[in-house]
Motif scaffolding. Sequence first.
Motif: not given
Length: 258
Positions: A153-163, A165
């Motif tokens: 979940d942490i990795v997926s949330k971080t990936r969504e934020e990067w996308e 941004e």
Amino acid sequence: MQQREEKQLESALDSLIQRVNDLKSSIAAMIFKVENEYETLNWPQFLDNFALLSGHLTSLSKLLNHDKCPPLRNLTVLPLNLSPERDEQLAQLTEGRVTTFAHDLVPDYLRTKLEPMAESKMLHFEQKAATVTYENAQKQVAAYQKVVSNIWDIVSKTREEWEVESSSRGNTQQHSSVSDTHLLVTAIGMGKGLKPNPNANGAPGQPTGGMMVPPQGRPGSAGQGPIPPSTQTMTMNKTPSTIKTNIKSATQIHPYNR
């Protein structure tokens, strides 16, 4: 039938040897980079080398599981000649790692079971795993799954934020023009594009056409701008009165008075 099986085994062994050599070359290249290029080696390059190793292992496992590959578990390797003397052909096949095929090396190279120390460790782990109850095993599995899901979940949330941004950066409106910037630089530095002033020959104090007027500084400072009209008027009014007074006093004391 026997000749057919021998040919099939020979072709399968040749393919396996080729895959193993490719895997060996990739491992050697990766070890060389880690030992000699550690200052310039970055994480993406390391992952690329690791993916290459994974690809070689996958192709090797597919070849072993192929239908045309004979079951190697049913085959037995027997030494035909044991000698303590150096064997040049064996050294060439093993790239110098094995030079003799003696009695003390055969059990290690032709072993079909684990080493005694490794086998004892495996037995210890199997006995320890057998003592764990089913409920405890399920609790441990559930705990591990919870940890893995949280990390996912942490990795997926971080990936969504990067996308998000990166997409927002791509849609940013442009607030400047490169051509206008170049025009301003050439106008200020070389005077390009400046129009002449129609009042160039007009009243004093007005700037001439095509000349840059420096900003007005503080009075009395070095490099100050033009004197304001009020200050200039006061100076002109004071100067004639002083000259007039001096001339009058000079006429009074002049010996050749007319």
